[in-house]
Write an enzyme that holds these catalytic residues in place. Sequence first.
Site, PDB file in Angstrom:
ATOM      1  N   GLY A 147       0.809  -1.208   0.000  1.00  0.00           N
ATOM      2  CA  GLY A 147       0.000   0.000   0.000  1.00  0.00           C
ATOM      3  C   GLY A 147       0.844   1.260   0.000  1.00  0.00           C
ATOM      4  O   GLY A 147       2.079   1.213  -0.057  1.00  0.00           O
ATOM      5  N   PHE A 148       0.187   2.408   0.087  1.00  0.00           N
ATOM      6  CA  PHE A 148       0.850   3.707  -0.039  1.00  0.00           C
ATOM      7  C   PHE A 148       1.878   3.915   1.072  1.00  0.00           C
ATOM      8  O   PHE A 148       3.083   4.052   0.810  1.00  0.00           O
ATOM      9  CB  PHE A 148      -0.223   4.793  -0.008  1.00  0.00           C
ATOM     10  CG  PHE A 148       0.277   6.201  -0.215  1.00  0.00           C
ATOM     11  CD1 PHE A 148       1.370   6.463  -1.017  1.00  0.00           C
ATOM     12  CD2 PHE A 148      -0.377   7.262   0.389  1.00  0.00           C
ATOM     13  CE1 PHE A 148       1.826   7.767  -1.219  1.00  0.00           C
ATOM     14  CE2 PHE A 148       0.061   8.562   0.198  1.00  0.00           C
ATOM     15  CZ  PHE A 148       1.159   8.816  -0.605  1.00  0.00           C
ATOM     16  N   ARG A 191      -2.263 -10.306   0.082  1.00  0.00           N
ATOM     17  CA  ARG A 191      -3.352 -11.182  -0.323  1.00  0.00           C
ATOM     18  C   ARG A 191      -3.026 -11.794  -1.683  1.00  0.00           C
ATOM     19  O   ARG A 191      -2.297 -11.205  -2.476  1.00  0.00           O
ATOM     20  CB  ARG A 191      -4.664 -10.405  -0.413  1.00  0.00           C
ATOM     21  CG  ARG A 191      -5.224  -9.989   0.943  1.00  0.00           C
ATOM     22  CD  ARG A 191      -6.456  -9.134   0.768  1.00  0.00           C
ATOM     23  NE  ARG A 191      -6.130  -7.910   0.035  1.00  0.00           N
ATOM     24  CZ  ARG A 191      -7.030  -7.151  -0.587  1.00  0.00           C
ATOM     25  NH1 ARG A 191      -8.299  -7.514  -0.614  1.00  0.00           N
ATOM     26  NH2 ARG A 191      -6.660  -6.043  -1.195  1.00  0.00           N
ATOM     27  N   LYS A 238     -11.844   1.802  12.514  1.00  0.00           N
ATOM     28  CA  LYS A 238     -10.486   2.119  12.950  1.00  0.00           C
ATOM     29  C   LYS A 238     -10.475   2.554  14.426  1.00  0.00           C
ATOM     30  O   LYS A 238      -9.507   2.266  15.149  1.00  0.00           O
ATOM     31  CB  LYS A 238      -9.890   3.209  12.061  1.00  0.00           C
ATOM     32  CG  LYS A 238      -9.640   2.759  10.632  1.00  0.00           C
ATOM     33  CD  LYS A 238      -8.572   1.674  10.538  1.00  0.00           C
ATOM     34  CE  LYS A 238      -7.178   2.233  10.724  1.00  0.00           C
ATOM     35  NZ  LYS A 238      -6.119   1.193  10.542  1.00  0.00           N
ATOM     36  N   SER A 259      -1.742  11.538   9.662  1.00  0.00           N
ATOM     37  CA  SER A 259      -2.772  12.480   9.239  1.00  0.00           C
ATOM     38  C   SER A 259      -3.073  12.233   7.756  1.00  0.00           C
ATOM     39  O   SER A 259      -3.654  11.211   7.414  1.00  0.00           O
ATOM     40  CB  SER A 259      -2.342  13.915   9.528  1.00  0.00           C
ATOM     41  OG  SER A 259      -1.104  14.221   8.910  1.00  0.00           O
TER      42      SER A 259
END
Length: 335
Positions: A11-12, A33, A145, A168
């Site tokens: 991911g990022f 995955r 979350k 953030s």
Amino acid sequence: MKPVLVTGGSGFVGAHLVRQLLQRGDAVRCLVRPTSARATLDGLDVELAEGDLRNAGSLREAVRGCGRVFHCAADYRLYARDPNELYASNVGGTQNVLEAALREGVERVVYTSTVGALGIVPGGVADETTPVTEAEMIGHYKRSKYLAEREAEKYAERGLPVVIVNPSTPVGELDVKPTPTGQIIVDYLSGRLPAYVATGLNLIDVRDVARGHLLADELGRPGRRYILGHRNLTLREMLDLLSRLTGRPPVRLRLPHWIPLSVGAVSTAWARRTGGEPRVSVESVRMSTKTMFFDATRARDELGLSPGPVEEALRRAIDWFCEHHASLRGSGRAG
């Protein structure tokens, strides 16, 4: 040397974290995955462990033999036809990761939460101590979350050395999906952002977010939260920065919130009927009615995090999107 496990390494934030762990000299294992896109990991010397957050057995296998765990993976959708999927991955998946880490006796866990799980101060700036309740969470993503953070705190009380970081709004390169903020940048660059709404966010270079994870691993106190943030900007100010960096015209039309709320309601209702994805989800618009300004002093004072200018991160994001995003490829920076 025991390997380090990173969930969400493709991911990022995870992709930047993996690169910095490799630079630190760690052996890195990434949970992916079977269907995950892995382009951000191409060419990196990492071990891949196939599994799923909802499959406790696959997580036990992935954690086995690891000395440290960075749990970055999450189902980051602001619209889901079945919201239970968000809770299964974000809450149940976090329980599975932390339980596996506890059983394996890992030395440290860094759990990636979000400032969306924290309290906010209307018209002001919030920090890790700002009061908040589950009822204040807007939408299923934030609620999941928030509940996952509570699980991390419970495991810290049980003796698992888990540190919580609350990034953030990261910006920079490798934003493949892209994130909602990355999509704003893409829409601006492609001329599909004619107006803005009055909202605010806290921007930080994604490389600094990754650095904050390493600092939390090295210096963070178990059970404690650290906001990984930097500069508070209104959306108008962010768009003005993009204008200065690209030479494109600034966005000057401000919409009252009721207009995008109406559009989001129609778009979301249509998505539910057709089974597709809303162009604008009502949940994302509801979030934009809140100004998300934060104070990252704790991470600076206790971890030594010193983020660089957001302008540089935005410049790298612009260049990366222009090269890699289908609608912008080859367009260059300036308009």
